[in-house]
Design a protein around this motif. Structure first.
Motif, PDB file in Angstrom:
ATOM      1  N   ASN A 404       0.769  -1.237   0.000  1.00 20.53           N
ATOM      2  CA  ASN A 404       0.000   0.000   0.000  1.00 20.53           C
ATOM      3  C   ASN A 404       0.797   1.282   0.000  1.00 20.53           C
ATOM      4  OD1 ASN A 404      -2.603  -1.158   0.087  1.00 20.53           O
ATOM      5  ND2 ASN A 404      -2.215  -1.731   2.198  1.00 20.53           N
ATOM      6  N   LEU A 405       2.067   1.209   0.371  1.00 15.85           N
ATOM      7  CA  LEU A 405       2.798   2.470   0.442  1.00 15.85           C
ATOM      8  C   LEU A 405       3.646   2.663  -0.796  1.00 15.85           C
ATOM      9  CD1 LEU A 405       4.009   2.557   4.156  1.00 15.85           C
ATOM     10  CD2 LEU A 405       1.972   3.561   3.162  1.00 15.85           C
ATOM     11  N   SER A 406       3.806   3.910  -1.188  1.00  9.04           N
ATOM     12  CA  SER A 406       4.700   4.231  -2.293  1.00  9.04           C
ATOM     13  C   SER A 406       6.134   4.170  -1.771  1.00  9.04           C
ATOM     14  CB  SER A 406       4.393   5.621  -2.817  1.00  9.04           C
ATOM     15  OG  SER A 406       4.735   6.561  -1.824  1.00  9.04           O
ATOM     16  N   PRO A 407       7.102   4.056  -2.673  1.00 13.96           N
ATOM     17  CA  PRO A 407       8.499   3.997  -2.212  1.00 13.96           C
ATOM     18  C   PRO A 407       8.880   5.173  -1.316  1.00 13.96           C
ATOM     19  CG  PRO A 407       8.392   3.426  -4.520  1.00 13.96           C
ATOM     20  CD  PRO A 407       7.009   3.823  -4.122  1.00 13.96           C
ATOM     21  N   SER A 408       8.424   6.369  -1.647  1.00 16.44           N
ATOM     22  CA  SER A 408       8.804   7.493  -0.788  1.00 16.44           C
ATOM     23  C   SER A 408       8.173   7.345   0.586  1.00 16.44           C
ATOM     24  CB  SER A 408       8.405   8.818  -1.429  1.00 16.44           C
ATOM     25  OG  SER A 408       7.006   8.856  -1.589  1.00 16.44           O
ATOM     26  N   GLU A 409       6.962   6.801   0.641  1.00 24.75           N
ATOM     27  CA  GLU A 409       6.325   6.579   1.945  1.00 24.75           C
ATOM     28  C   GLU A 409       7.035   5.480   2.706  1.00 24.75           C
ATOM     29  OE1 GLU A 409       2.335   5.914   0.513  1.00 24.75           O
ATOM     30  OE2 GLU A 409       1.664   7.755   1.487  1.00 24.75           O
ATOM     31  N   GLN A 410       7.530   4.485   1.960  1.00 23.40           N
ATOM     32  CA  GLN A 410       8.252   3.406   2.633  1.00 23.40           C
ATOM     33  C   GLN A 410       9.512   3.941   3.278  1.00 23.40           C
ATOM     34  OE1 GLN A 410       8.662   0.814  -0.690  1.00 23.40           O
ATOM     35  NE2 GLN A 410       6.683  -0.196  -0.378  1.00 23.40           N
ATOM     36  N   LEU A 411      10.192   4.843   2.554  1.00 21.11           N
ATOM     37  CA  LEU A 411      11.397   5.436   3.121  1.00 21.11           C
ATOM     38  C   LEU A 411      11.057   6.294   4.332  1.00 21.11           C
ATOM     39  CD1 LEU A 411      13.383   6.334  -0.079  1.00 21.11           C
ATOM     40  CD2 LEU A 411      14.034   4.729   1.705  1.00 21.11           C
ATOM     41  N   GLU A 412       9.954   7.015   4.232  1.00 17.52           N
ATOM     42  CA  GLU A 412       9.541   7.832   5.380  1.00 17.52           C
ATOM     43  C   GLU A 412       9.280   6.935   6.586  1.00 17.52           C
ATOM     44  OE1 GLU A 412       6.005  10.151   4.788  1.00 17.52           O
ATOM     45  OE2 GLU A 412       5.970  10.713   6.916  1.00 17.52           O
ATOM     46  N   LEU A 413       8.640   5.794   6.326  1.00 12.03           N
ATOM     47  CA  LEU A 413       8.348   4.863   7.419  1.00 12.03           C
ATOM     48  C   LEU A 413       9.646   4.363   8.036  1.00 12.03           C
ATOM     49  CD1 LEU A 413       6.251   3.201   8.986  1.00 12.03           C
ATOM     50  CD2 LEU A 413       6.536   1.421   7.294  1.00 12.03           C
ATOM     51  N   LEU A 414      10.620   4.048   7.165  1.00 14.77           N
ATOM     52  CA  LEU A 414      11.900   3.567   7.661  1.00 14.77           C
ATOM     53  C   LEU A 414      12.531   4.593   8.593  1.00 14.77           C
ATOM     54  CD1 LEU A 414      14.173   1.463   7.500  1.00 14.77           C
ATOM     55  CD2 LEU A 414      15.120   2.761   5.609  1.00 14.77           C
ATOM     56  N   ASN A 415      12.538   5.839   8.123  1.00 15.66           N
ATOM     57  CA  ASN A 415      13.110   6.916   8.926  1.00 15.66           C
ATOM     58  C   ASN A 415      12.427   7.045  10.276  1.00 15.66           C
ATOM     59  OD1 ASN A 415      15.288   8.057   7.847  1.00 15.66           O
ATOM     60  ND2 ASN A 415      14.327   9.987   7.277  1.00 15.66           N
ATOM     61  N   ARG A 416      11.102   7.029  10.253  1.00 14.58           N
ATOM     62  CA  ARG A 416      10.379   7.235  11.501  1.00 14.58           C
ATOM     63  C   ARG A 416      10.575   6.056  12.441  1.00 14.58           C
ATOM     64  NH1 ARG A 416       7.564  11.931  11.440  1.00 14.58           N
ATOM     65  NH2 ARG A 416       6.805  12.644   9.440  1.00 14.58           N
ATOM     66  N   LEU A 417      10.681   4.877  11.865  1.00 19.11           N
ATOM     67  CA  LEU A 417      10.918   3.699  12.699  1.00 19.11           C
ATOM     68  C   LEU A 417      12.282   3.807  13.368  1.00 19.11           C
ATOM     69  CD1 LEU A 417       9.236   1.255  13.308  1.00 19.11           C
ATOM     70  CD2 LEU A 417      10.191   0.117  11.323  1.00 19.11           C
ATOM     71  N   LEU A 418      13.290   4.240  12.576  1.00 23.47           N
ATOM     72  CA  LEU A 418      14.618   4.420  13.153  1.00 23.47           C
ATOM     73  C   LEU A 418      14.580   5.487  14.244  1.00 23.47           C
ATOM     74  CD1 LEU A 418      16.835   4.214   9.953  1.00 23.47           C
ATOM     75  CD2 LEU A 418      16.804   2.615  11.860  1.00 23.47           C
ATOM     76  N   THR A 419      13.860   6.588  13.993  1.00 23.11           N
ATOM     77  CA  THR A 419      13.730   7.636  15.009  1.00 23.11           C
ATOM     78  C   THR A 419      13.137   7.071  16.291  1.00 23.11           C
ATOM     79  OG1 THR A 419      13.178   9.096  13.169  1.00 23.11           O
ATOM     80  CG2 THR A 419      12.910   9.976  15.395  1.00 23.11           C
ATOM     81  N   PHE A 420      12.119   6.225  16.149  1.00 25.45           N
ATOM     82  CA  PHE A 420      11.488   5.606  17.313  1.00 25.45           C
ATOM     83  C   PHE A 420      12.497   4.812  18.115  1.00 25.45           C
ATOM     84  CE2 PHE A 420       8.537   3.470  19.929  1.00 25.45           C
ATOM     85  CZ  PHE A 420       8.736   2.111  19.834  1.00 25.45           C
ATOM     86  N   PHE A 421      13.298   4.015  17.403  1.00 25.46           N
ATOM     87  CA  PHE A 421      14.278   3.202  18.113  1.00 25.46           C
ATOM     88  C   PHE A 421      15.330   4.056  18.791  1.00 25.46           C
ATOM     89  CE2 PHE A 421      12.720  -0.832  17.530  1.00 25.46           C
ATOM     90  CZ  PHE A 421      12.416  -1.123  16.214  1.00 25.46           C
ATOM     91  N   VAL A 422      15.759   5.121  18.071  1.00 25.72           N
ATOM     92  CA  VAL A 422      16.773   5.995  18.661  1.00 25.72           C
ATOM     93  C   VAL A 422      16.216   6.668  19.908  1.00 25.72           C
ATOM     94  CG1 VAL A 422      18.019   8.147  18.312  1.00 25.72           C
ATOM     95  CG2 VAL A 422      18.093   6.389  16.564  1.00 25.72           C
ATOM     96  N   ASN A 423      14.985   7.180  19.811  1.00 19.73           N
ATOM     97  CA  ASN A 423      14.371   7.863  20.956  1.00 19.73           C
ATOM     98  C   ASN A 423      14.215   6.960  22.151  1.00 19.73           C
ATOM     99  OD1 ASN A 423      14.187  10.247  19.639  1.00 19.73           O
ATOM    100  ND2 ASN A 423      11.998  10.151  19.248  1.00 19.73           N
ATOM    101  N   ASN A 424      14.012   5.664  21.883  1.00 15.21           N
ATOM    102  CA  ASN A 424      13.827   4.742  22.997  1.00 15.21           C
ATOM    103  C   ASN A 424      15.114   4.096  23.449  1.00 15.21           C
ATOM    104  OD1 ASN A 424      10.913   4.318  23.862  1.00 15.21           O
ATOM    105  ND2 ASN A 424      10.776   4.468  21.652  1.00 15.21           N
ATOM    106  N   GLY A 425      16.228   4.561  22.868  1.00 20.64           N
ATOM    107  CA  GLY A 425      17.504   4.056  23.340  1.00 20.64           C
ATOM    108  C   GLY A 425      17.864   2.678  22.845  1.00 20.64           C
ATOM    109  N   VAL A 426      17.072   2.158  21.899  1.00 19.42           N
ATOM    110  CA  VAL A 426      17.379   0.817  21.415  1.00 19.42           C
ATOM    111  C   VAL A 426      18.545   0.850  20.440  1.00 19.42           C
ATOM    112  CG1 VAL A 426      16.449  -1.138  20.148  1.00 19.42           C
ATOM    113  CG2 VAL A 426      15.003   0.125  21.735  1.00 19.42           C
ATOM    114  N   LEU A 427      18.561   1.904  19.608  1.00 19.65           N
ATOM    115  CA  LEU A 427      19.667   2.026  18.663  1.00 19.65           C
ATOM    116  C   LEU A 427      20.386   3.342  18.918  1.00 19.65           C
ATOM    117  CD1 LEU A 427      17.970   0.913  15.331  1.00 19.65           C
ATOM    118  CD2 LEU A 427      19.498  -0.423  16.780  1.00 19.65           C
ATOM    119  N   HIS A 428      21.637   3.375  18.487  1.00 16.46           N
ATOM    120  CA  HIS A 428      22.427   4.575  18.720  1.00 16.46           C
ATOM    121  C   HIS A 428      22.056   5.673  17.723  1.00 16.46           C
ATOM    122  CE1 HIS A 428      26.097   7.070  19.021  1.00 16.46           C
ATOM    123  NE2 HIS A 428      25.997   6.711  20.292  1.00 16.46           N
ATOM    124  N   GLU A 429      22.271   6.919  18.134  1.00 18.40           N
ATOM    125  CA  GLU A 429      21.862   8.067  17.304  1.00 18.40           C
ATOM    126  C   GLU A 429      22.482   8.061  15.929  1.00 18.40           C
ATOM    127  OE1 GLU A 429      21.303  11.176  20.922  1.00 18.40           O
ATOM    128  OE2 GLU A 429      22.856  11.592  19.414  1.00 18.40           O
TER     129      GLU A 429
END
Lengths: 442, 485
Positions: A404-429
């Motif tokens: 359902n998502l376009s490639p640009s939306e998929q990339l946006e999702l990737l970014n936001r998912l990474l942001t989520f992990f960074v904010n929660n301390g799971v992954l490094h900045e």
């Protein structure tokens, strides 16, 4: 004693009220002038006689409750619906009497019309949510499901327009008061019962547990007050005592813990409703169960070490649902009674002793159920917030992303998912700069 | 008519209203003890009912003077005042609209609060008299709690991708309903604990009144805010239809009004009602045809800070805005050929224009009942206007009373017949964060990256060199040791 006018006939019995004083709910004006007599201090014979009536009817009600409980989800839902109708009828009746004399016709009809519209809306929402696969494939039912809210809204507007068109000069205030009364009754009774029905569909334990906790609290408050009640709790209900309140709290905690430990072993109570034609003897099982029902080992804190070492215990097994039951017991003992006090306040405001006469020794159905509504609402919201699991799998979500998502939306999702992990301390900045969506092909 | 007389009558009315509220709400309106007082109420009401709700007729006990029959000078002078303030309000409306989504939402919130305050104010005076403290505080407490709940729901729904990733905000989002519920229960417990002997009925009436105000004002205006977020046209169009209906009902009544419409509002006429209906249909169709061409109005909100001058666009638009050709039936083709000498066989109509006609019907035929409801409330409490903020029109509530019901209808209609449901980045993010365990979330991240690199959407060499795999492996191991796993 008080001015005439049309009034419920029970008030004529108020003179006899002095004898039948073991009820915990209302005290008439006459008695308000005397000091309320605490149960523990009453004369023995009178006290025990009332005790008998209440006990018998209590056992009958509990027996009926268990029978219906074993009959299946559908019967339980029907029982809740029947109780709703009785309670609503009792409450609406209170505002009815003056209506007859002042020629406000249609009050009762309109109240029941709004009741039916609300039920249509609420039950429709539940059915559409819980039985999607049946409703959505049916060609006849589908448009009712798709446009459910609009249809319900139109039904409401029809009632509203009828009410406005029916306003009569000289009766505005009374008609508005009745309109407000109807809406409050709908919110406090019908909407709250709806949450109770949702509890049933999520798993019978989420219905049985809260209901049992309230019943238990009521009974133990009465028992503890019977034997030890001395200090008045709240002016609204002069027969309730602080000793009864606290004793009930302790007993409810213990009872809740034990009761849930028993119930959680039965699939019939634990599993969500997949279809309505179930019963205790044809219970289906579910897999996987909600994780709150799984026992987990916890290390015993060192404080208790001397005792447990002696007994040979090293870990204690607790299921999260047992802790949830303790929290629910706290709400049932400390806050749900305010629903009862509110109902007492309503009775005092309108100078009535009981909402109805259906149950001997207890008053009307509303008098028994007043705490249950608030408890059911709490149980539903607590469950949705802390316990409910929504079963999604990685594969399902990936399918949604890819499909359902376009490639640009998929990339946006990737970014936001990474942001989520960074904010929660799971992954490094630094992950965001290196592996974020900047890595688009040139 | 002199302004002195007007203010004196208003003062008298307000005093009356307070007394009536005290006396009749303590015996409340449900089980009254004093029948004689009821007689008195009836007597008072029939005298006061003769006053119009909108215009400035003198106090008399005769039949209401309809606008069309009034004396010229008085009528036109009033019209001038009303026209001036109407144009002022419409100008302000357009200005706020052009300033952006956030300002429109702030305006709606401000109006809601002002209307709520006007309505609560009516009940507050008797509360002060009876020394029921806390009434005002509790009303405001319940307002804040309700607004917290409703706006929280909207923010979580429309801005999932921002709210869900933030570590601080996430628990507020996940447990939003529980938090709101506990806030409400706090207020409820406080109310019950604060019930005083001898005031039970009055306090119960106040409780009921507050809840009705919350339902009819705050909840309905919340639907209006949701309309804004779905696309400004779903806010502008219903509001304009109501304004248009009000205006043209007034104008048609001004010139041709003869037959009274409803006892509740004696100055409204059937001619005004029907004239307003026809004009609203025509203008609704026309205005929508213009409005649908602006992306700023049509697109759902993506950036809250956007205004009429930022280049807002969306793709794909909701299909209702796309004009499609409809073939005309043969008799219509022939008529047009005969009248206009043109050969027109099909006409391009966008579904939204037909939806506008449906909405115009509601605005003219049913939304006015919200106004009649408010009129009846005023009569029940014997007040002429809810407030005095707007010269010539009364208070804010008097202007907004039909808007709430219309906004509610617009929302329901939109949700049922117009809205398209699609999967978005936000909804998937919500699913992931709410429903997957930590281990599954990391697995999803891995697989997503693998998919994107396989599709050549991201550069696979860069991915490999950044040692993303090691980073993820590390994270997994860290999670295993902590109980978060």
């Amino acid at each position: 004693m008080r001015g005439g006018g049309k009034r419920r006939t029970i008030l004529l019995d108020s003179n006899k009220k002095v004898e039948s004083s073991a009820q915990q709910h209302n005290v008439t004006k006459l008695e308000e002038e005397k000091e309320p007599v605490m149960l523990a201090a009453e004369a023995s014979a009178k006290k025990w006689k009332n005790w008998w009536i209440r006990t018998i009817t209590t056992f009958m009600m509990i027996g009926a409750f268990f029978t219906i409980l074993a009959s299946g989800h559908m019967w339980i839902i029907l029982m809740v619906t029947a109780i709703q109708i009785i309670v609503y009828g009792e409450v609406v009746q209170i505002a009815q009497a003056p209506a007859k004399e002042s020629q406000v016709r249609w009050y009762k009809t309109l109240s029941w019309y709004f009741f039916v519209s609300s039920m249509y809306f609420l039950y429709g929402e539940s059915i559409i949510y819980y039985f999607q696969e049946i409703i959505l494939v049916d060609a006849f039912l589908l448009p009712f499901a798709t446009h459910h809210r609009f249809i319900s809204f139109v039904l409401y507007v029809i009632g509203f327009v009828f009410f406005v068109a029916n306003l009569r000069k000289g009766l505005y205030k009374r008609q508005f008061a009745q309109f407000g009364w109807t809406h409050m009754a709908l919110i406090l009774i019908v909407v709250q019962s709806h949450f109770i029905v949702n509890n049933i569909l999520e798993g019978l334990i989420w219905f049985v547990l809260p209901v049992s906790l309230v019943i238990c609290n009521d009974i133990f408050a009465y028992v503890c007050g019977f034997f030890w009640g001395r200090t008045q709790l709240i002016k609204l209900s002069p027969k309730k005592t602080v000793e009864g309140f606290l004793g009930a709290w302790v007993c409810t905690l213990v009872f809740g813990f034990l009761w849930v430990t028993l119930l959680m072993h039965f699939d019939y109570f634990v599993c969500p409703a997949k279809e309505l034609a179930t019963s205790a003897w044809r219970a289906e099982s579910c897999d996987p169960k909600n994780p709150v029902f799984t026992f987990k080992p916890y290390a015993i804190p060192e404080v208790f070490a001397p005792i447990t070492d002696y007994a040979g215990w090293t870990t204690v097994w607790i299921a999260p649902v047992q802790l949830h039951a303790l929290i629910m017991a706290c709400f049932a003992s400390l806050i749900a009674p305010f629903g009862g006090f509110f109902a007492s306040g309503v009775k005092r405001a309108f100078h009535i002793k009981d909402f109805g006469q259906s149950i001997p020794g207890h008053g009307g159905m509303t008098d028994r159920m007043d705490c249950q509504f608030l408890m059911g609402l709490f149980a539903s919201i607590y469950y949705t917030s802390f316990i409910k699991t929504h079963n999604q799998s990685v594969g399902q979500i990936l399918g949604l992303i890819v499909g359902n998502l376009s490639p640009s939306e998929q990339l946006e999702l990737l970014n936001r998912l990474l942001t989520f992990f960074v904010n929660n301390g799971v992954l490094h900045e630094s992950v965001l700069e290196k592996c974020g969506a900047n890595m688009i092909l040139p | 008519m002199g302004s002195k007389r007007k203010s004196a009558s208003k003062r008298r009315n307000n005093n009356n209203s307070q007394e009536e509220f005290i006396s009749s709400s303590s015996s409340s309106s449900i089980l009254t003890k004093r029948e004689q007082q009821q007689q008195q109420l009836t007597g008072n009401e029939s005298a006061d009912d003769q006053q119009g709700t909108h215009t400035s007729s003198t106090i008399n006990n005769n039949a209401p003077v309809l606008l069309a029959a009034e004396k010229s000078g008085k009528k036109w002078k009033n019209m001038a005042t009303r026209t001036f303030t109407t144009l002022l309000m419409i100008g302000a409306f357009i200005f706020v609209l052009a300033s952006g989504y956030i300002w429109s939402i702030v305006a709606v919130m401000a109006i809601t609060t002002a209307v709520y305050r006007e309505v609560i104010q009516i009940a507050h005076v008797p509360a002060k008299e009876k020394s029921v403290r806390w009434f005002k505080t509790m009303s405001w407490y319940f307002l804040i709690t309700t607004e917290y709940f409703l706006y929280g729901e909207s923010i979580i729904y429309y801005f999932t991708e921002i709210v869900m990733v933030d570590k601080f905000l996430l628990p507020f989002a996940t447990h939003h309903r529980f938090i709101s519920f506990m806030l409400y229960v706090l207020g409820f417990v406080f109310f019950v604990a604060n019930l005083k002997k001898g005031q039970y009925r009055f306090q119960m009436a106040q409780f009921c009144y507050t809840h009705m105000a919350l339902l009819l004002i705050v909840v309905q205006s919340h639907f209006i805010v949701e309309n804004i977020l779905e696309g400004l046209i779903w806010f502008v169009m219903p509001a304009l239809l109501v304004i248009c209906n009000d205006t043209f009902a007034y104008i048609c009544g001004f010139f041709w009004g003869r037959t009274p419409l409803i006892q509740l509002s004696p100055k409204k006429t059937v001619e005004g009602f029907v004239g307003g209906f026809i004009w609203t249909l025509l203008l609704g169709f026309g205005v929508t045809t213009i409005l649908m061409r602006f992306d700023y109005l049509v697109c759902p909100v993506q950036d809250l800070g956007a205004s009429a001058w930022s280049h807002v666009s969306c793709d794909p638009k909701n299909p209702v805005f796309t004009a499609v050709p409809w073939t005309l039936p043969t008799y219509a083709v022939n008529i047009i050929k005969y009248l206009f000498r043109k050969d027109i066989t099909e006409v391009w109509i966008a579904p939204v224009q037909l939806h506008a006609i449906a909405m115009a019907c509601f605005a003219s035929l049913l939304a006015p009942f919200g106004g009649f409801f408010a009129s009846a409330v005023k009569r029940a409490f014997k007040i002429k206007d809810f407030g005095h903020s707007i010269p010539g029109h009364g208070g804010l509530t008097d202007r907004m009373d039909c808007q709430f019901l219309m906004g509610f209808f617009a929302h329901m209609y939109h949700q049922s017949f117009i809205k398209t449901y699609s999967v978005s980045v936000g909804s998937i993010l919500a699913l992931t964060i709410n429903n997957l365990t930590a281990r599954e979330q990391i697995e999803l991240l891995e697989r997503l990256q693998m998919y994107l690199s396989n599709q050549d959407i991201i550069n696979s060499e860069l991915l490999a060199s950044s040692s993303m795999n090691n980073i993820i492996q590390d994270a997994r191991e860290k999670l295993i040791t902590s109980s978060y796993y």
